[in-house]
Design a protein around this motif. Structure first.
Motif, PDB file in Angstrom:
ATOM      1  N   THR A  74       0.815  -1.216   0.000  1.00 25.13           N
ATOM      2  CA  THR A  74       0.000   0.000   0.000  1.00 25.13           C
ATOM      3  C   THR A  74       0.846   1.262   0.000  1.00 25.13           C
ATOM      4  OG1 THR A  74      -0.079  -0.037   2.404  1.00 25.13           O
ATOM      5  CG2 THR A  74      -1.885  -1.140   1.240  1.00 25.13           C
ATOM      6  N   SER A  75       2.139   1.122   0.229  1.00 21.87           N
ATOM      7  CA  SER A  75       3.040   2.280   0.190  1.00 21.87           C
ATOM      8  C   SER A  75       4.383   1.794  -0.366  1.00 21.87           C
ATOM      9  CB  SER A  75       3.176   2.896   1.588  1.00 21.87           C
ATOM     10  OG  SER A  75       3.616   1.939   2.511  1.00 21.87           O
ATOM     11  N   PRO A 120       2.691   2.949  -5.429  1.00 19.66           N
ATOM     12  CA  PRO A 120       1.282   3.180  -5.741  1.00 19.66           C
ATOM     13  C   PRO A 120       1.112   4.342  -6.729  1.00 19.66           C
ATOM     14  CG  PRO A 120       1.636   3.034  -3.356  1.00 19.66           C
ATOM     15  CD  PRO A 120       2.993   3.160  -4.004  1.00 19.66           C
ATOM     16  N   VAL A 142      -0.836   7.442  -7.954  1.00 21.40           N
ATOM     17  CA  VAL A 142      -1.757   8.362  -7.271  1.00 21.40           C
ATOM     18  C   VAL A 142      -2.390   9.397  -8.192  1.00 21.40           C
ATOM     19  CG1 VAL A 142      -0.678   8.050  -4.999  1.00 21.40           C
ATOM     20  CG2 VAL A 142       0.142   9.887  -6.509  1.00 21.40           C
ATOM     21  N   ALA A 143      -1.857   9.584  -9.387  1.00 23.46           N
ATOM     22  CA  ALA A 143      -2.466  10.570 -10.296  1.00 23.46           C
ATOM     23  C   ALA A 143      -2.073  10.269 -11.730  1.00 23.46           C
ATOM     24  CB  ALA A 143      -2.031  11.994  -9.924  1.00 23.46           C
ATOM     25  N   VAL A 184       3.525   8.757  -9.019  1.00 24.25           N
ATOM     26  CA  VAL A 184       3.508   7.624  -8.093  1.00 24.25           C
ATOM     27  C   VAL A 184       4.037   8.071  -6.735  1.00 24.25           C
ATOM     28  CG1 VAL A 184       3.843   5.915  -9.923  1.00 24.25           C
ATOM     29  CG2 VAL A 184       5.854   6.811  -8.690  1.00 24.25           C
ATOM     30  N   HIS A 185       3.642   7.321  -5.691  1.00 27.78           N
ATOM     31  CA  HIS A 185       4.299   7.515  -4.400  1.00 27.78           C
ATOM     32  C   HIS A 185       5.579   6.697  -4.471  1.00 27.78           C
ATOM     33  CE1 HIS A 185       4.208   7.518   0.277  1.00 27.78           C
ATOM     34  NE2 HIS A 185       5.037   8.408  -0.227  1.00 27.78           N
ATOM     35  N   VAL A 204      -5.265   5.014 -11.527  1.00 31.45           N
ATOM     36  CA  VAL A 204      -5.013   5.463 -10.156  1.00 31.45           C
ATOM     37  C   VAL A 204      -5.412   4.337  -9.204  1.00 31.45           C
ATOM     38  CG1 VAL A 204      -5.819   7.036  -8.346  1.00 31.45           C
ATOM     39  CG2 VAL A 204      -5.257   7.928 -10.621  1.00 31.45           C
ATOM     40  N   GLY A 205      -4.521   4.032  -8.254  1.00 33.05           N
ATOM     41  CA  GLY A 205      -4.775   2.925  -7.330  1.00 33.05           C
ATOM     42  C   GLY A 205      -4.003   1.674  -7.715  1.00 33.05           C
ATOM     43  N   LEU A 211      -0.557  -0.537  -8.689  1.00 34.09           N
ATOM     44  CA  LEU A 211       0.813  -0.591  -8.178  1.00 34.09           C
ATOM     45  C   LEU A 211       1.725  -0.769  -9.390  1.00 34.09           C
ATOM     46  CD1 LEU A 211       2.040  -0.714  -5.257  1.00 34.09           C
ATOM     47  CD2 LEU A 211       2.239  -3.172  -5.596  1.00 34.09           C
ATOM     48  N   PHE A 263      -0.309  15.343  -0.653  1.00 32.32           N
ATOM     49  CA  PHE A 263       0.166  14.414  -1.665  1.00 32.32           C
ATOM     50  C   PHE A 263      -1.115  13.822  -2.238  1.00 32.32           C
ATOM     51  CE2 PHE A 263       1.863  10.452  -3.303  1.00 32.32           C
ATOM     52  CZ  PHE A 263       3.098  10.835  -3.792  1.00 32.32           C
ATOM     53  N   PRO A 264      -1.191  13.624  -3.558  1.00 26.50           N
ATOM     54  CA  PRO A 264      -2.445  13.078  -4.099  1.00 26.50           C
ATOM     55  C   PRO A 264      -2.821  11.812  -3.341  1.00 26.50           C
ATOM     56  CG  PRO A 264      -0.948  13.680  -5.895  1.00 26.50           C
ATOM     57  CD  PRO A 264      -0.168  13.819  -4.619  1.00 26.50           C
ATOM     58  N   VAL A 265      -4.052  11.740  -2.891  1.00 23.53           N
ATOM     59  CA  VAL A 265      -4.435  10.661  -1.970  1.00 23.53           C
ATOM     60  C   VAL A 265      -4.117   9.282  -2.568  1.00 23.53           C
ATOM     61  CG1 VAL A 265      -6.830  10.624  -2.788  1.00 23.53           C
ATOM     62  CG2 VAL A 265      -6.278   9.730  -0.523  1.00 23.53           C
ATOM     63  N   ASN A 266      -3.498   8.462  -1.739  1.00 23.08           N
ATOM     64  CA  ASN A 266      -3.117   7.107  -2.137  1.00 23.08           C
ATOM     65  C   ASN A 266      -4.214   6.156  -1.659  1.00 23.08           C
ATOM     66  OD1 ASN A 266      -1.963   4.591  -2.474  1.00 23.08           O
ATOM     67  ND2 ASN A 266      -0.338   4.919  -0.965  1.00 23.08           N
ATOM     68  N   ILE A 267      -5.123   5.825  -2.583  1.00 22.73           N
ATOM     69  CA  ILE A 267      -6.302   5.054  -2.172  1.00 22.73           C
ATOM     70  C   ILE A 267      -5.959   3.621  -1.784  1.00 22.73           C
ATOM     71  CG2 ILE A 267      -7.988   6.457  -3.421  1.00 22.73           C
ATOM     72  CD1 ILE A 267      -7.954   4.352  -5.655  1.00 22.73           C
ATOM     73  N   ARG A 268      -4.793   3.124  -2.205  1.00 25.24           N
ATOM     74  CA  ARG A 268      -4.389   1.772  -1.775  1.00 25.24           C
ATOM     75  C   ARG A 268      -4.220   1.714  -0.260  1.00 25.24           C
ATOM     76  NH1 ARG A 268      -2.556  -1.536  -5.865  1.00 25.24           N
ATOM     77  NH2 ARG A 268      -1.491  -2.900  -4.393  1.00 25.24           N
ATOM     78  N   ASP A 269      -3.975   2.893   0.343  1.00 24.70           N
ATOM     79  CA  ASP A 269      -3.683   2.930   1.782  1.00 24.70           C
ATOM     80  C   ASP A 269      -4.928   3.281   2.597  1.00 24.70           C
ATOM     81  OD1 ASP A 269      -1.683   2.309   3.518  1.00 24.70           O
ATOM     82  OD2 ASP A 269      -0.520   4.149   3.222  1.00 24.70           O
ATOM     83  N   ILE A 273      -7.783  14.720  -6.224  1.00 24.15           N
ATOM     84  CA  ILE A 273      -7.747  15.385  -7.532  1.00 24.15           C
ATOM     85  C   ILE A 273      -8.389  14.557  -8.646  1.00 24.15           C
ATOM     86  CG2 ILE A 273      -5.807  16.936  -7.056  1.00 24.15           C
ATOM     87  CD1 ILE A 273      -3.940  14.881  -8.312  1.00 24.15           C
ATOM     88  N   THR A 297       2.201  17.831 -10.166  1.00 26.27           N
ATOM     89  CA  THR A 297       0.903  17.199  -9.975  1.00 26.27           C
ATOM     90  C   THR A 297      -0.134  18.295  -9.748  1.00 26.27           C
ATOM     91  OG1 THR A 297      -0.317  15.489  -8.780  1.00 26.27           O
ATOM     92  CG2 THR A 297       1.241  16.790  -7.501  1.00 26.27           C
TER      93      THR A 297
END
Lengths: 376, 376
Positions: free
Chosen positions: A9-10, A258, A260-261, A271-272, A338-339, A341, B85-91, B109, B138
């Protein structure tokens, strides 16, 4: 607790131990064929959990890049440790703590450091001399015969056990191909052989130690070399692939990031996974449009228990602290949501590993690195 | 145990809390004068020990760059946290753990992320929308009114509390001077004001959030801005000094590095202090010979309880994993001996701090960062 790669998840640094062990087997076999001792550098993996991999393949001595790392691996059971960094005499207490329990070899390149050690050491150490045949980082220049003579005469006077000469030909990392690597290697080896010829009458047991990852991966003939000390080869990375020292399929670590956009107008995703995860090391490569592009990684798809080859013409264009900006082709952009990996192969696996401090293996296990202890 | 700066035996990140607090006082006073709320970004110091510095100066909300960082500061007592940070929905599990105990604001976003959150959140969050007025990292482009409309209508439909618009004008980091910073800031502000005008009828409480370290340091007029979110200002670094956002004397962190080798022919010293300590971030500067030089830090002398200004015409020319190669002038070269301790001001203090995971203050105390917990 087991964590599967696809469930990250991160940002997490995935380690495919099957690839790492294949890399190790290949290097151990090559060293054996060539009659050179493999004295692997542990600065890349920095993990006690990896020690058995090496001992099971006959490695008895190890190489590290700091006294803290030496102390860490001494605690992990290593008993013959070479610190390939110019000796840091400020850290004499740590040196003395080490020499009381392991066979320690230090890189000593000045008369001043020799005299300091002689005065303050509580147990004997073996000394090794780093010479520089053109890399320009550290070590005594091979041409500076006066300084080498002064140092070796000092060793005689102080009765230091002198192991031999060492070269890290780090400029192989900037080589473009096998021929350039071979030329750099040959230049260093010739310099070491000349030193050997000059000093063997005085030190009959004198050894020659050299062999970085590019040279050890791309060359087969180690005639005249007593031991090789590659480190990066256990994981490899994009820098090694660019030189031709490995294939993409030999790279054993990959950052799970992950998504993210998405930014349609520039076919880029965010990505994160940023500079605090991958490190800010870079590689200059030709972009699809022919321009020179600084890249910070290359994206790969992640599956349950492996990752794929780099997506063609896609690359990490920019890193900030936590953001990775990945330039994609339109088909890849359309496929990724988005979402999701995504994996990123690192430019420099040693720095990436150091940033992360731990690995997540294909079996879902976490392997701790030295940093876990350092931080406490 | 107390450790004085001069007694460091291996690389340590020195933090002069007197400088950091002066930087903070200056920013807090400026925000108050301008009538803008200071909602500081904690990605730079990443330390629970620094939280009281901010609360004592009236800061109630904080900004972070990851959900892990939000969880860390929630445990440290922070109750109003924005994750920029653009929300990381995996988390989503970590998000739900957070929303149950703090006021959480997320950077949302996309419509897809909004719908995902709506479906999976266990408690309400506040949402904020990052827009991009030219940085290209972003955020939704300010010109993409269609996408902004779709997103805000989705917020209405889902009854998300909408906080406002945010810009990180990160291209101020590449600005050459105050005028360029002011122009970038003004461009972003104009874009946000236009959005405000368009959307205030629908969301009467709409806020405007912007203000990176260069803009907040170099400008005084924050008219029309509800809150500023600078982070780096607490420590500053060589990048900020190059823009003119700070003086060298405002830089609050410095790497203590043991000197391990001298190379007379190139007037360079080698220190223990490399890419795993400083990070590999760089700055392009004119070298004394007029050429463009990539630099990785600047050397300073270290005293008992402070460090000096950068040695003129001296710079960190190269970093490898543990080595720092410092180019010195002849007088400085002659003055420095193997075994000395030298300071290096970092190019990018946020990344340097993250590499090290801890600070050593002028009082000899160790301050732990988030990484200490992360590694466990």
């Amino acid at each position: 607790m087991k964590t599967s790669w696809k469930s990250c998840t991160s940002p997490a640094l995935l380690l495919d131990t099957r690839i790492a062990l294949r890399n190790l087997d290949r290097m151990a076999e090559k060293a054996q064929r060539a009659g050179a001792r493999l004295n692997p550098h542990f600065k890349t993996h920095q993990s006690a959990a990896c020690v058995p991999w090496f001992t099971e393949r006959g490695c008895t001595g190890i190489t590290v890049s700091s006294l803290k790392m030496a102390a860490y691996f001494a605690d992990a059971g290593c008993t013959d440790i070479t610190v390939l960094f110019p000796v840091n005499i400020r850290d004499i207490n740590r040196i003395n703590a080490l020499v009381s329990k392991v066979k320690l070899t230090l890189n000593v390149i000045s008369v001043e450091a020799s005299r300091f050690l002689h005065k303050h050491l509580t147990h004997p150490v073996t000394v090794l001399v780093e010479v520089d045949a053109g890399y320009g980082r550290t070590g005594i220049s091979v041409n500076d015969t006066g300084q080498i003579r002064a140092l070796l005469e000092c060793f005689q006077e102080l009765q230091f056990p002198f192991y031999g000469f060492y070269i890290h030909a780090g400029h192989t990392y900037d080589a473009a191909n096998r021929n350039e690597v071979a030329a750099i290697h040959q230049q260093g080896l010739s310099a070491l052989k000349a030193l050997l010829t000059a000093w063997e009458p005085v030190f009959p047991e004198l050894k020659i130690s050299m062999g970085d990852t590019p040279a050890c991966s791309m060359l087969d003939n180690f005639d005249g070399i007593d031991e090789i000390r590659p480190g990066n080869f256990i994981f490899y990375d994009l820098t090694m692939a660019a030189i031709g020292a490995c294939e993409f399929t030999d790279i054993a670590v990959c950052m799970a990031c992950p998504v993210v956009a998405k930014h349609e107008s520039r076919t880029e995703i965010v990505v994160h996974g940023g500079a605090i995860h991958l490190s800010k090391d870079w590689l200059m490569q030709k972009a699809p449009d022919g321009s020179n592009q600084m890249i910070f990684g290359r994206p790969v798809p992640i599956f349950d228990h492996h990752w794929g080859e780099p997506m063609q013409d896609c690359y990490v264009r920019k890193l900030s602290q936590e953001h990775g900006i990945i330039k994609l082709t339109q088909p890849e952009f359309d496929r990724i949501q988005v979402g999701d990996l995504i994996g990123v192969l690192p430019v420099h696996s040693c720095l990436t590993a150091d940033c992360m401090g731990a690995y997540l293996t294909e079996t879902g296990d976490t392997i701790e690195m030295m940093k876990w202890r350092e931080m406490k």
